[in-house]
Write a protein that holds these residues in place. Structure first.
Motif, PDB file in Angstrom:
ATOM      1  N   GLN A  64     -27.373 -23.116  11.756  1.00 16.81           N
ATOM      2  CA  GLN A  64     -28.329 -23.952  11.030  1.00 16.81           C
ATOM      3  C   GLN A  64     -27.730 -24.459   9.714  1.00 16.81           C
ATOM      4  N   GLN A  65     -26.928 -23.631   9.059  1.00 19.33           N
ATOM      5  CA  GLN A  65     -26.274 -24.073   7.819  1.00 19.33           C
ATOM      6  C   GLN A  65     -25.288 -25.205   8.098  1.00 19.33           C
ATOM      7  N   ARG A  66     -24.474 -25.044   9.145  1.00 16.41           N
ATOM      8  CA  ARG A  66     -23.507 -26.111   9.483  1.00 16.41           C
ATOM      9  C   ARG A  66     -24.244 -27.403   9.849  1.00 16.41           C
ATOM     10  N   LEU A  67     -25.331 -27.281  10.590  1.00 14.81           N
ATOM     11  CA  LEU A  67     -26.108 -28.454  10.987  1.00 14.81           C
ATOM     12  C   LEU A  67     -26.682 -29.163   9.757  1.00 14.81           C
ATOM     13  N   ALA A  68     -27.252 -28.405   8.833  1.00 17.63           N
ATOM     14  CA  ALA A  68     -27.821 -29.004   7.620  1.00 17.63           C
ATOM     15  C   ALA A  68     -26.729 -29.648   6.765  1.00 17.63           C
ATOM     16  N   GLU A  69     -25.562 -29.016   6.696  1.00 13.51           N
ATOM     17  CA  GLU A  69     -24.449 -29.598   5.939  1.00 13.51           C
ATOM     18  C   GLU A  69     -23.989 -30.909   6.557  1.00 13.51           C
ATOM     19  N   ARG A  70     -23.927 -30.959   7.896  1.00  7.95           N
ATOM     20  CA  ARG A  70     -23.532 -32.212   8.568  1.00  7.95           C
ATOM     21  C   ARG A  70     -24.558 -33.304   8.321  1.00  7.95           C
ATOM     22  N   LYS A  71     -25.849 -32.948   8.379  1.00 11.84           N
ATOM     23  CA  LYS A  71     -26.901 -33.936   8.120  1.00 11.84           C
ATOM     24  C   LYS A  71     -26.818 -34.450   6.691  1.00 11.84           C
ATOM     25  N   LEU A  72     -26.552 -33.548   5.755  1.00 11.82           N
ATOM     26  CA  LEU A  72     -26.432 -33.935   4.353  1.00 11.82           C
ATOM     27  C   LEU A  72     -25.227 -34.854   4.141  1.00 11.82           C
ATOM     28  N   ALA A  73     -24.117 -34.539   4.783  1.00 13.14           N
ATOM     29  CA  ALA A  73     -22.919 -35.387   4.674  1.00 13.14           C
ATOM     30  C   ALA A  73     -23.177 -36.769   5.270  1.00 13.14           C
ATOM     31  N   ALA A  74     -23.870 -36.813   6.413  1.00 11.19           N
ATOM     32  CA  ALA A  74     -24.178 -38.105   7.045  1.00 11.19           C
ATOM     33  C   ALA A  74     -25.117 -38.921   6.158  1.00 11.19           C
ATOM     34  N   LEU A  75     -26.092 -38.251   5.550  1.00  9.83           N
ATOM     35  CA  LEU A  75     -27.024 -38.943   4.658  1.00  9.83           C
ATOM     36  C   LEU A  75     -26.291 -39.482   3.432  1.00  9.83           C
ATOM     37  N   ASP A  76     -25.398 -38.672   2.861  1.00  9.51           N
ATOM     38  CA  ASP A  76     -24.614 -39.134   1.707  1.00  9.51           C
ATOM     39  C   ASP A  76     -23.757 -40.343   2.074  1.00  9.51           C
ATOM     40  N   LYS A  77     -23.160 -40.303   3.254  1.00 10.00           N
ATOM     41  CA  LYS A  77     -22.325 -41.421   3.711  1.00 10.00           C
ATOM     42  C   LYS A  77     -23.178 -42.683   3.862  1.00 10.00           C
ATOM     43  N   LYS A  78     -24.366 -42.519   4.427  1.00 12.39           N
ATOM     44  CA  LYS A  78     -25.259 -43.655   4.623  1.00 12.39           C
ATOM     45  C   LYS A  78     -25.718 -44.227   3.278  1.00 12.39           C
ATOM     46  N   LEU A  79     -26.066 -43.350   2.340  1.00 16.02           N
ATOM     47  CA  LEU A  79     -26.502 -43.807   1.026  1.00 16.02           C
ATOM     48  C   LEU A  79     -25.370 -44.491   0.275  1.00 16.02           C
ATOM     49  N   ASP A  80     -24.151 -43.977   0.414  1.00 16.55           N
ATOM     50  CA  ASP A  80     -22.992 -44.583  -0.233  1.00 16.55           C
ATOM     51  C   ASP A  80     -22.716 -45.962   0.364  1.00 16.55           C
ATOM     52  N   SER A  81     -22.847 -46.054   1.674  1.00 23.43           N
ATOM     53  CA  SER A  81     -22.642 -47.338   2.345  1.00 23.43           C
ATOM     54  C   SER A  81     -23.676 -48.360   1.865  1.00 23.43           C
ATOM     55  N   GLN A  82     -24.921 -47.918   1.740  1.00 26.38           N
ATOM     56  CA  GLN A  82     -25.984 -48.807   1.263  1.00 26.38           C
ATOM     57  C   GLN A  82     -25.714 -49.245  -0.173  1.00 26.38           C
ATOM     58  N   ARG A  83     -25.239 -48.327  -1.013  1.00 24.03           N
ATOM     59  CA  ARG A  83     -24.930 -48.656  -2.402  1.00 24.03           C
ATOM     60  C   ARG A  83     -23.808 -49.696  -2.475  1.00 24.03           C
ATOM     61  N   ARG A  84     -22.771 -49.518  -1.645  1.00 24.27           N
ATOM     62  CA  ARG A  84     -21.660 -50.478  -1.648  1.00 24.27           C
ATOM     63  C   ARG A  84     -22.112 -51.838  -1.126  1.00 24.27           C
ATOM     64  N   LEU A  85     -22.993 -51.843  -0.130  1.00 25.73           N
ATOM     65  CA  LEU A  85     -23.521 -53.100   0.407  1.00 25.73           C
ATOM     66  C   LEU A  85     -24.307 -53.842  -0.673  1.00 25.73           C
ATOM     67  N   GLN A  86     -25.074 -53.109  -1.472  1.00 19.51           N
ATOM     68  CA  GLN A  86     -25.836 -53.730  -2.556  1.00 19.51           C
ATOM     69  C   GLN A  86     -24.897 -54.319  -3.619  1.00 19.51           C
ATOM     70  N   GLN A  87     -23.789 -53.630  -3.884  1.00 18.10           N
ATOM     71  CA  GLN A  87     -22.820 -54.145  -4.855  1.00 18.10           C
ATOM     72  C   GLN A  87     -22.190 -55.439  -4.357  1.00 18.10           C
ATOM     73  N   VAL A  88     -21.847 -55.482  -3.070  1.00 12.18           N
ATOM     74  CA  VAL A  88     -21.251 -56.695  -2.499  1.00 12.18           C
ATOM     75  C   VAL A  88     -22.268 -57.829  -2.529  1.00 12.18           C
ATOM     76  N   ALA A  89     -23.512 -57.532  -2.176  1.00 10.00           N
ATOM     77  CA  ALA A  89     -24.550 -58.566  -2.179  1.00 10.00           C
ATOM     78  C   ALA A  89     -24.774 -59.107  -3.587  1.00 10.00           C
ATOM     79  N   GLN A  90     -24.768 -58.216  -4.561  1.00  9.21           N
ATOM     80  CA  GLN A  90     -24.937 -58.641  -5.952  1.00  9.21           C
ATOM     81  C   GLN A  90     -23.772 -59.539  -6.386  1.00  9.21           C
ATOM     82  N   TYR A  91     -22.569 -59.189  -5.984  1.00  8.37           N
ATOM     83  CA  TYR A  91     -21.396 -60.006  -6.308  1.00  8.37           C
ATOM     84  C   TYR A  91     -21.538 -61.393  -5.685  1.00  8.37           C
ATOM     85  N   LEU A  92     -21.935 -61.428  -4.413  1.00  6.77           N
ATOM     86  CA  LEU A  92     -22.074 -62.717  -3.727  1.00  6.77           C
ATOM     87  C   LEU A  92     -23.157 -63.576  -4.373  1.00  6.77           C
TER      88      LEU A  92
END
Length: 153
Positions: A64-92
């Motif tokens: 359960q700990q490994r599963l929660a850590e993987r979910k947290l890592a995936a969520l962080d990756k998704k949030l980081d991707s969204q943040r970078r997309l917003q930066q690119v959109a703002q630049y454009l």
């Protein structure tokens, strides 16, 4: 029945109105001694079963700990991707405003995707972090129960 006294005699003994005959008192004392000895010492079979259960629970906890850590890592990756997309959109958007040109359709799509509101307001990340903390505490408890000589309350 075990003490060879009638139900009314037993009832009077329980209420303190009468005492038990000597043979019944001796039988009762032997029975109580036997029962107390059995409850005081857990059988080796029970100890073994408890240890097996604790090990299985520890194994499940680790999963359960490994599963929660993987979910947290995936969520962080998704949030980081969204943040970078917003930066690119703002630049454009800034680039299109400065050049005063017509915004290309693929730029509009990217900007719209970046501005699309996300349903997660941070509670998912908090819930996962909380779950990880609880699992860590549970693991600590299980390990303390597994150690020889630990209190089994």
């Amino acid at each position: 029945m075990l003490l060879s006294v009638s139900a009314s005699h037993w009832s009077m003994f329980e209420s303190g109105q009468r005492s038990l005959p000597l043979h019944a008192t001796q039988t009762l004392a032997a029975l109580l001694t036997h029962v107390q000895q059995k409850t005081a010492k857990p059988s080796p079979k029970n100890v073994e079963a408890e240890q097996t259960l604790l090990k299985r629970l520890l194994h499940e906890n680790a999963y359960q700990q490994r599963l929660a850590e993987r979910k947290l890592a995936a969520l962080d990756k998704k949030l980081d991707s969204q943040r970078r997309l917003q930066q690119v959109a703002q630049y454009l958007e800034n680039q299109n405003r400065q050049d005063k040109k017509l915004t290309p359709p693929h730029h509009k799509q990217l900007i719209a995707k970046a501005q699309k509101p996300k349903p997660d307001d941070g509670t998912t990340r908090f819930a996962l972090e909380l779950k990880l903390e609880l699992l860590a505490l549970e693991e600590k408890l299980l390990r303390s129960k597994l150690e020889p000589g630990s209190n089994k309350e």
